[in-house]
Design a protein around this motif. Structure first.
Motif, PDB file in Angstrom:
ATOM      1  N   LEU A  41       0.835  -1.204   0.000  1.00 22.44           N
ATOM      2  CA  LEU A  41       0.000   0.000   0.000  1.00 22.44           C
ATOM      3  C   LEU A  41       0.866   1.249   0.000  1.00 22.44           C
ATOM      4  CD1 LEU A  41      -2.600  -1.110   2.687  1.00 22.44           C
ATOM      5  CD2 LEU A  41      -2.811  -1.273   0.201  1.00 22.44           C
ATOM      6  N   GLY A  48      -7.061   0.125   2.903  1.00 23.16           N
ATOM      7  CA  GLY A  48      -6.761  -1.114   2.195  1.00 23.16           C
ATOM      8  C   GLY A  48      -6.195  -2.193   3.097  1.00 23.16           C
ATOM      9  N   SER A  50      -6.718  -4.436   6.541  1.00 21.67           N
ATOM     10  CA  SER A  50      -7.714  -4.869   7.529  1.00 21.67           C
ATOM     11  C   SER A  50      -7.080  -5.897   8.444  1.00 21.67           C
ATOM     12  CB  SER A  50      -8.938  -5.477   6.844  1.00 21.67           C
ATOM     13  OG  SER A  50      -9.499  -4.577   5.918  1.00 21.67           O
ATOM     14  N   GLU A  65     -13.138  -9.825   2.080  1.00 19.78           N
ATOM     15  CA  GLU A  65     -12.138  -8.750   2.128  1.00 19.78           C
ATOM     16  C   GLU A  65     -11.099  -8.914   1.033  1.00 19.78           C
ATOM     17  OE1 GLU A  65     -11.515  -6.028   4.032  1.00 19.78           O
ATOM     18  OE2 GLU A  65     -13.409  -6.171   5.121  1.00 19.78           O
ATOM     19  N   THR A  68     -12.735  -8.253  -2.503  1.00 21.83           N
ATOM     20  CA  THR A  68     -13.382  -6.959  -2.724  1.00 21.83           C
ATOM     21  C   THR A  68     -12.369  -5.980  -3.288  1.00 21.83           C
ATOM     22  OG1 THR A  68     -14.940  -7.331  -0.913  1.00 21.83           O
ATOM     23  CG2 THR A  68     -14.621  -5.054  -1.636  1.00 21.83           C
ATOM     24  N   PRO A  70     -10.368  -2.791  -3.818  1.00 18.72           N
ATOM     25  CA  PRO A  70     -10.153  -1.619  -2.969  1.00 18.72           C
ATOM     26  C   PRO A  70     -10.541  -0.332  -3.687  1.00 18.72           C
ATOM     27  CG  PRO A  70      -8.081  -2.453  -3.825  1.00 18.72           C
ATOM     28  CD  PRO A  70      -9.123  -3.441  -4.237  1.00 18.72           C
ATOM     29  N   SER A  73      -6.740   2.257  -3.320  1.00 17.30           N
ATOM     30  CA  SER A  73      -5.423   1.743  -3.684  1.00 17.30           C
ATOM     31  C   SER A  73      -5.615   0.561  -4.637  1.00 17.30           C
ATOM     32  CB  SER A  73      -4.652   1.299  -2.437  1.00 17.30           C
ATOM     33  OG  SER A  73      -5.324   0.241  -1.792  1.00 17.30           O
ATOM     34  N   ARG A  75      -4.400  -2.392  -4.196  1.00 18.10           N
ATOM     35  CA  ARG A  75      -4.326  -3.677  -3.507  1.00 18.10           C
ATOM     36  C   ARG A  75      -5.056  -3.618  -2.167  1.00 18.10           C
ATOM     37  NH1 ARG A  75      -0.297  -6.468  -6.134  1.00 18.10           N
ATOM     38  NH2 ARG A  75       1.117  -5.208  -7.392  1.00 18.10           N
ATOM     39  N   ARG A  76      -5.270  -4.776  -1.600  1.00 16.44           N
ATOM     40  CA  ARG A  76      -5.863  -4.893  -0.277  1.00 16.44           C
ATOM     41  C   ARG A  76      -5.029  -5.888   0.533  1.00 16.44           C
ATOM     42  NH1 ARG A  76     -10.724  -3.635   1.915  1.00 16.44           N
ATOM     43  NH2 ARG A  76     -11.582  -3.012  -0.102  1.00 16.44           N
ATOM     44  N   VAL A  78      -5.022  -8.180   4.046  1.00 19.03           N
ATOM     45  CA  VAL A  78      -5.838  -8.729   5.137  1.00 19.03           C
ATOM     46  C   VAL A  78      -4.899  -9.460   6.093  1.00 19.03           C
ATOM     47  CG1 VAL A  78      -7.727 -10.259   5.779  1.00 19.03           C
ATOM     48  CG2 VAL A  78      -7.845  -8.956   3.643  1.00 19.03           C
ATOM     49  N   THR A 104      -5.720  -9.252  -6.285  1.00 14.86           N
ATOM     50  CA  THR A 104      -5.498  -7.914  -5.707  1.00 14.86           C
ATOM     51  C   THR A 104      -5.396  -7.916  -4.191  1.00 14.86           C
ATOM     52  OG1 THR A 104      -7.886  -7.522  -5.653  1.00 14.86           O
ATOM     53  CG2 THR A 104      -6.680  -6.747  -7.605  1.00 14.86           C
ATOM     54  N   GLY A 105      -5.720  -9.052  -3.563  1.00 16.31           N
ATOM     55  CA  GLY A 105      -5.666  -9.135  -2.107  1.00 16.31           C
ATOM     56  C   GLY A 105      -4.460  -9.922  -1.638  1.00 16.31           C
TER      57      GLY A 105
END
Length: 333
Positions: A41, A48, A50, A65, A68, A70, A73, A75-76, A78, A104-105
């Motif tokens: 990030l 982004g 969590s 999460e 989903t 973002p 940004s 990317r995400r 978790v 993307t996560g």
């Protein structure tokens, strides 16, 4: 991959869909998680990222999460803290996810242990990275301390690094805090010397206690008594002095018992929590004290503790001197 090694190059490495961060060093685990977030990030505080607690996390929420898209940004991230129960509960589902992770996560599992012989661990090799955040060895920590000092515009001398490790131990968080303090205090010279460590590190007085014990356990009773007098004259109270001696001597006792069970000196010292730089010192102490007196150390220390806390009419200073005399006498076995 070892944690310290990975942290040195984390920002330059290709991002992985899954990270497993494991081991017993809390500071190193936290820094590893931060490195993943910083790499994924633009701003680590973005929405982004969590976090979930492993004991309460539900697979459906985690998957939502991760998949989903973002908003702010590309990317995400978790993060599942204390994820051991989560991994246990959803092992099969995680195996499927590892085979086809989100584009993307980025999933970060923070666990205490990560056995490499499981199917999940083998699948991770293809889709992610396991970062070993176990307590580093001293061989790893000296270059880490030197590099960290250089980032603080300070030059950490080799003997200063060794003393810092002896005084603080292998706790990275404490080492980092002490090094920050040392760099600020020596900013004028740009060098951190052994004398600076002995003077400024909170545990600095322990080095003098070690000198007292070294003298006593090498048969130099008069030297030990003089060093004890200097400590008391400087304002040190006998009760914490005995506590410091007890902390060190119980490790000597533990290592001695392990050596009598046929462990090597290095293995015995390592298991007893003695730093590698003190292995030779421990060998000399065992050689002077002899097996019988090494076995008696807990009893000698307990008697001194009871006497110093009112169990004897002797002055507390005399109690400590008596203990040192007992330690400095030649071995009889």
């Amino acid at each position: 991959m070892r944690g310290l090694e990975w942290l040195r190059s984390a920002s330059a490495q290709e991002l992985k869909p899954v990270y497993v961060i494991y081991g017993d060093d809390v500071y190193l685990r936290r820094e590893a998680v931060r490195a993943v977030v910083r790499a994924a990030l633009p701003e680590p505080d973005e929405v982004g990222a969590s976090r979930f607690e492993g004991g309460a996390a539900k697979l459906a929420d985690i998957v939502d999460e991760l998949y989903t898209l973002p908003f702010f940004s590309k990317r995400r991230v978790v993060i599942i803290d204390d994820a051991d129960p989560f991994v246990t509960s959803y092992r099969k589902e995680l195996e499927s996810y590892f085979e086809s992770p989100s584009a993307t996560g980025h999933l970060v599992l923070v666990v205490k242990s990560w056995p490499g012989n499981t199917r999940l661990a083998k699948l991770l090799v293809k889709s992610g990275l396991a970062v070993d955040c176990s307590t580093p060895t001293e061989a790893d920590l000296i270059p880490w301390l030197t590099a960290r000092a250089a980032n603080l515009d300070s030059k950490l001398e080799a003997d200063a690094a060794k003393l810092l490790l002896e005084l603080v131990g292998l706790e990275l968080g404490v080492l980092a805090a002490e090094l920050d303090k040392l760099s600020i205090s020596t900013a004028g010279s740009g060098k951190i010397l052994r004398a600076d460590v002995a003077r400024l590190v909170e545990a600095g007085r322990i080095e003098t206690i070690w000198k007292v014990l070294d003298a006593a356990t090498e048969g130099k009773g008069a030297v030990a008594a003089k060093l004890l007098d200097d400590l008391i004259a400087s304002g040190e109270h006998p009760v914490p002095l005995l506590a410091g001696m007890t902390y060190s001597l119980l490790k000597v006792h533990h290592a001695g018992r392990l050596r009598s069970a046929r462990l090597s000196l290095a293995d015995a010292c390592r298991t007893a929590g003695i730093a590698p730089f003190a292995f030779d010192r421990t060998a000399k102490q065992h050689a002077h004290l002899g097996p019988a007196r090494v076995d008696q150390l807990p009893a000698l220390l307990l008697k001194a503790d009871l006497d110093i806390k009112g169990g004897s009419l002797l002055d507390s200073r005399v109690v400590l001197e008596t203990l040192l005399v007992q330690l400095s006498q030649p071995r009889r076995d």
